[in-house]
Design a protein around this motif. Structure first.
Motif, PDB file in Angstrom:
ATOM      1  N   THR A   7       8.688  -1.499  -7.004  1.00 56.92           N
ATOM      2  CA  THR A   7       7.329  -2.265  -7.141  1.00 56.92           C
ATOM      3  C   THR A   7       7.261  -2.002  -8.666  1.00 56.92           C
ATOM      4  O   THR A   7       7.720  -0.888  -9.324  1.00 56.92           O
ATOM      5  CB  THR A   7       6.211  -1.127  -6.531  1.00 56.92           C
ATOM      6  N   ALA A   8       7.112  -2.943  -9.389  1.00 60.64           N
ATOM      7  CA  ALA A   8       7.050  -2.972 -10.998  1.00 60.64           C
ATOM      8  C   ALA A   8       5.190  -3.128 -10.985  1.00 60.64           C
ATOM      9  O   ALA A   8       4.588  -3.608 -11.263  1.00 60.64           O
ATOM     10  CB  ALA A   8       7.881  -4.223 -11.999  1.00 60.64           C
ATOM     11  N   TRP A   9       4.771  -1.815 -11.158  1.00 54.55           N
ATOM     12  CA  TRP A   9       3.933  -1.422 -11.373  1.00 54.55           C
ATOM     13  C   TRP A   9       3.061  -1.704 -13.074  1.00 54.55           C
ATOM     14  O   TRP A   9       3.576  -1.484 -13.399  1.00 54.55           O
ATOM     15  CB  TRP A   9       3.074  -0.224 -11.383  1.00 54.55           C
ATOM     16  N   THR A  10       2.055  -2.349 -12.208  1.00 50.69           N
ATOM     17  CA  THR A  10       1.234  -2.991 -14.146  1.00 50.69           C
ATOM     18  C   THR A  10       0.064  -2.943 -13.379  1.00 50.69           C
ATOM     19  O   THR A  10      -0.440  -2.594 -12.440  1.00 50.69           O
ATOM     20  CB  THR A  10       1.128  -4.965 -13.897  1.00 50.69           C
ATOM     21  N   VAL A  11      -1.179  -2.665 -14.731  1.00 53.39           N
ATOM     22  CA  VAL A  11      -2.612  -2.450 -14.217  1.00 53.39           C
ATOM     23  C   VAL A  11      -3.096  -4.088 -13.211  1.00 53.39           C
ATOM     24  O   VAL A  11      -3.799  -3.585 -12.009  1.00 53.39           O
ATOM     25  CB  VAL A  11      -3.490  -2.755 -15.576  1.00 53.39           C
ATOM     26  N   LYS A  12      -2.567  -4.995 -13.563  1.00 53.67           N
ATOM     27  CA  LYS A  12      -3.307  -6.250 -12.596  1.00 53.67           C
ATOM     28  C   LYS A  12      -2.467  -6.038 -11.275  1.00 53.67           C
ATOM     29  O   LYS A  12      -2.993  -5.660 -10.398  1.00 53.67           O
ATOM     30  CB  LYS A  12      -2.294  -7.134 -12.800  1.00 53.67           C
ATOM     31  N   HIS A  13      -1.590  -5.348 -11.373  1.00 50.54           N
ATOM     32  CA  HIS A  13      -1.153  -5.278  -9.718  1.00 50.54           C
ATOM     33  C   HIS A  13      -1.087  -4.374  -9.419  1.00 50.54           C
ATOM     34  O   HIS A  13      -1.744  -4.342  -7.660  1.00 50.54           O
ATOM     35  CB  HIS A  13       0.566  -4.699  -9.818  1.00 50.54           C
ATOM     36  N   ALA A  14      -1.144  -2.824  -9.446  1.00 54.88           N
ATOM     37  CA  ALA A  14      -2.388  -1.871  -9.030  1.00 54.88           C
ATOM     38  C   ALA A  14      -4.141  -1.869  -7.849  1.00 54.88           C
ATOM     39  O   ALA A  14      -3.749  -1.848  -7.558  1.00 54.88           O
ATOM     40  CB  ALA A  14      -2.699  -0.939  -9.918  1.00 54.88           C
ATOM     41  N   ALA A  15      -4.489  -3.094 -10.022  1.00 58.87           N
ATOM     42  CA  ALA A  15      -6.288  -4.049  -8.941  1.00 58.87           C
ATOM     43  C   ALA A  15      -4.736  -4.463  -7.717  1.00 58.87           C
ATOM     44  O   ALA A  15      -6.362  -4.712  -7.061  1.00 58.87           O
ATOM     45  CB  ALA A  15      -6.605  -4.515 -10.254  1.00 58.87           C
ATOM     46  N   ASP A  16      -4.894  -5.378  -7.797  1.00 60.60           N
ATOM     47  CA  ASP A  16      -4.389  -6.843  -6.574  1.00 60.60           C
ATOM     48  C   ASP A  16      -4.389  -5.709  -5.763  1.00 60.60           C
ATOM     49  O   ASP A  16      -5.258  -5.464  -4.464  1.00 60.60           O
ATOM     50  CB  ASP A  16      -3.982  -7.171  -6.657  1.00 60.60           C
ATOM     51  N   VAL A  17      -3.374  -4.335  -5.436  1.00 60.89           N
ATOM     52  CA  VAL A  17      -3.695  -3.627  -4.262  1.00 60.89           C
ATOM     53  C   VAL A  17      -4.685  -3.373  -3.960  1.00 60.89           C
ATOM     54  O   VAL A  17      -4.959  -2.884  -2.551  1.00 60.89           O
ATOM     55  CB  VAL A  17      -2.523  -2.468  -4.466  1.00 60.89           C
ATOM     56  N   LEU A  18      -5.298  -2.512  -4.538  1.00 58.97           N
ATOM     57  CA  LEU A  18      -6.811  -1.989  -4.001  1.00 58.97           C
ATOM     58  C   LEU A  18      -7.664  -2.924  -3.842  1.00 58.97           C
ATOM     59  O   LEU A  18      -8.720  -2.529  -3.067  1.00 58.97           O
ATOM     60  CB  LEU A  18      -7.284  -1.328  -5.262  1.00 58.97           C
ATOM     61  N   LEU A  19      -7.627  -3.826  -4.282  1.00 61.31           N
ATOM     62  CA  LEU A  19      -8.433  -5.266  -4.065  1.00 61.31           C
ATOM     63  C   LEU A  19      -7.887  -5.164  -2.648  1.00 61.31           C
ATOM     64  O   LEU A  19      -9.008  -5.714  -1.843  1.00 61.31           O
ATOM     65  CB  LEU A  19      -8.499  -6.006  -4.459  1.00 61.31           C
ATOM     66  N   GLN A  47      -9.042   0.307 -13.421  1.00 56.88           N
ATOM     67  CA  GLN A  47     -10.866  -0.101 -12.518  1.00 56.88           C
ATOM     68  C   GLN A  47     -11.599  -1.264 -13.171  1.00 56.88           C
ATOM     69  O   GLN A  47     -12.372  -2.334 -12.374  1.00 56.88           O
ATOM     70  CB  GLN A  47     -11.897   1.303 -13.335  1.00 56.88           C
ATOM     71  N   ALA A  48     -11.646  -1.487 -14.327  1.00 54.30           N
ATOM     72  CA  ALA A  48     -12.002  -2.540 -15.561  1.00 54.30           C
ATOM     73  C   ALA A  48     -11.240  -4.335 -14.245  1.00 54.30           C
ATOM     74  O   ALA A  48     -12.306  -4.880 -14.394  1.00 54.30           O
ATOM     75  CB  ALA A  48     -11.942  -2.479 -16.751  1.00 54.30           C
ATOM     76  N   GLU A  49     -10.282  -3.922 -14.364  1.00 49.96           N
ATOM     77  CA  GLU A  49      -9.117  -5.457 -13.491  1.00 49.96           C
ATOM     78  C   GLU A  49      -9.887  -5.175 -12.142  1.00 49.96           C
ATOM     79  O   GLU A  49      -9.992  -6.580 -11.880  1.00 49.96           O
ATOM     80  CB  GLU A  49      -7.969  -4.956 -13.800  1.00 49.96           C
ATOM     81  N   ILE A  50     -10.187  -4.874 -11.435  1.00 48.66           N
ATOM     82  CA  ILE A  50     -10.906  -4.196 -10.576  1.00 48.66           C
ATOM     83  C   ILE A  50     -12.052  -5.051 -10.320  1.00 48.66           C
ATOM     84  O   ILE A  50     -12.572  -6.243  -9.327  1.00 48.66           O
ATOM     85  CB  ILE A  50     -11.173  -2.997  -9.404  1.00 48.66           C
ATOM     86  N   ILE A  51     -13.328  -4.674 -11.409  1.00 47.94           N
ATOM     87  CA  ILE A  51     -14.214  -5.274 -11.849  1.00 47.94           C
ATOM     88  C   ILE A  51     -14.118  -7.016 -12.499  1.00 47.94           C
ATOM     89  O   ILE A  51     -15.127  -7.787 -11.792  1.00 47.94           O
ATOM     90  CB  ILE A  51     -15.488  -4.723 -12.701  1.00 47.94           C
ATOM     91  N   GLU A  52     -13.605  -7.003 -12.971  1.00 45.99           N
ATOM     92  CA  GLU A  52     -13.009  -8.620 -12.893  1.00 45.99           C
ATOM     93  C   GLU A  52     -13.086  -9.417 -12.232  1.00 45.99           C
ATOM     94  O   GLU A  52     -13.435 -10.693 -11.447  1.00 45.99           O
ATOM     95  CB  GLU A  52     -11.956  -8.623 -14.047  1.00 45.99           C
ATOM     96  N   GLY A  53     -12.251  -8.671 -10.736  1.00 51.64           N
ATOM     97  CA  GLY A  53     -11.723  -9.127  -9.713  1.00 51.64           C
ATOM     98  C   GLY A  53     -12.746  -9.968  -8.751  1.00 51.64           C
ATOM     99  O   GLY A  53     -12.543 -10.379  -8.765  1.00 51.64           O
ATOM    100  N   LYS A  54     -13.687  -8.829  -8.924  1.00 51.00           N
ATOM    101  CA  LYS A  54     -15.015  -8.705  -8.430  1.00 51.00           C
ATOM    102  C   LYS A  54     -15.693  -9.996  -8.960  1.00 51.00           C
ATOM    103  O   LYS A  54     -16.680 -10.757  -8.027  1.00 51.00           O
ATOM    104  CB  LYS A  54     -15.981  -7.640  -8.163  1.00 51.00           C
ATOM    105  N   ILE A  55     -15.540 -10.412 -10.256  1.00 55.69           N
ATOM    106  CA  ILE A  55     -16.831 -10.773 -10.646  1.00 55.69           C
ATOM    107  C   ILE A  55     -16.292 -12.246 -10.398  1.00 55.69           C
ATOM    108  O   ILE A  55     -16.901 -13.572 -10.410  1.00 55.69           O
ATOM    109  CB  ILE A  55     -16.795 -10.734 -12.235  1.00 55.69           C
ATOM    110  N   ALA A  56     -14.560 -12.255 -10.822  1.00 57.29           N
ATOM    111  CA  ALA A  56     -14.438 -13.229 -10.431  1.00 57.29           C
ATOM    112  C   ALA A  56     -14.798 -14.328  -9.211  1.00 57.29           C
ATOM    113  O   ALA A  56     -14.701 -15.582  -8.470  1.00 57.29           O
ATOM    114  CB  ALA A  56     -12.435 -13.626 -10.399  1.00 57.29           C
ATOM    115  N   ALA A  57     -14.580 -13.237  -7.968  1.00 55.11           N
ATOM    116  CA  ALA A  57     -14.799 -13.627  -6.806  1.00 55.11           C
ATOM    117  C   ALA A  57     -16.721 -13.960  -6.559  1.00 55.11           C
ATOM    118  O   ALA A  57     -17.129 -14.354  -5.195  1.00 55.11           O
ATOM    119  CB  ALA A  57     -14.872 -12.288  -5.560  1.00 55.11           C
TER     120      ALA A  57
END
Ligand code: OOG
Ligand code: MG
Length: 265
Positions: A7-19, A47-57
């Motif tokens: 696994t190549a961890w990035t902010v985006k990947h971590a946010a996707d995993v938690l979402l 955390q900010a990336e997760i919120i971006e994901g929720k806003i996108a949804a």
């Protein structure tokens, strides 16, 4: 970029995993066990990336929350540092709506003192007094937390990345101007099915919930953010959180802020 196994961890990947864990109602081990690059600043980026994901949804940000502001919470979680997270309209439950256990992993509930902001509050240098001046009304609240980590086991960066276990919350309809209350002495009695399980006063939260609000404003300022007028601020669990089982009635009776009675289904 740090790698672990394949696994190549990035902010985006971590946010996707938690979402995905939230959407699929599956808990997982702490990210820090797989990603040693997950420090606190990076965790706030997740955390900010997760919120971006929720806003996108389609969700909208409605305010901020503090976590781990009381000794009861800090001792239970084994972390002695408060944190901030972001709350959205998708987390709001109206008073008569039962806690939707089927949508959650292993939810717990905690009583909180909630502020609705009348003015924008921006750090640095915010004190409890200036923080309270920006508050329009104080409310009783219940937060339903639902860590995406197995058994709520996490380090500070893990829980920050997971938007501080945010899941749902209730805000009481009664709003009282902050100057009409002594919030340090505002008491809460937490009961499950009519039996008292815990009690606290507002002083449990950083000595005074306005201290927690000031702390949030100053912490957000370090990341270039402020608490906007109209925002809801959850100041942190006053007591330890209790696990929720099906068919329960959970109440928080406050001295002046009224009572919240919720059920689980
Ligand atoms: C972290 C969230 C903490 C609070 O009010 O202290 C929190 C957790 O306990 O899982 O919401
Ligand atoms: Mg909370």
């Amino acid at each position: 970029m740090k790698t672990s196994g394949t696994t190549a961890w990035t902010v985006k990947h971590a946010a996707d995993v938690l979402l995905r864990a939230e959407a699929e109602r599956t808990d997982r081990g702490p990210l820090t066990e797989e990603w040693d690059g997950l420090d606190l600043p990076t965790a706030y980026e997740v955390q900010a990336e997760i919120i971006e994901g929720k806003i996108a949804a389609g969700e909208k940000v409605v305010g901020v929350k503090l976590g781990l502001t009381s000794r009861a919470k800090q001792q239970r979680m084994g972390i002695d540092s408060p944190l901030t997270a972001v709350i959205t309209d998708g987390m709001v439950l109206e008073a008569d709506v039962p806690i939707p256990l089927d949508d959650l992993i292993h939810p717990r509930i905690e009583p909180e003192i909630v502020f609705v902001m009348g003015k924008r509050l921006a750090g640095p240098g915010v004190t409890a007094a200036t923080a309270l001046d920006a508050v329009a009304s104080v409310h009783a609240g219940f937060e339903v937390i639902d860590s995406r980590y197995t058994d709520f086991k996490f380090t500070l960066p893990d829980v920050v990345a997971d938007n501080a276990s945010s899941a749902r919350f209730y805000v009481g309809g009664l709003g009282i101007p902050p100057r009409d209350l002594d919030l340090a002495l505002e008491a809460v009695v937490l009961s499950v099915n009519g039996s008292v399980v815990d009690t606290a006063t507002g002083a449990a939260v950083q000595g005074h919930p306005a201290e927690a609000l000031a702390l949030a404003a100053n912490a957000l300022a370090e990341r270039g953010e402020a608490i906007e007028a109209g925002s809801i601020v959850l100041t942190g669990g006053l007591t330890d959180a209790v696990f929720i089982r099906k068919g329960e009635q959970i109440s928080a009776e406050f001295t002046n802020l009224g009572s919240l009675v919720v059920t689980s289904a």
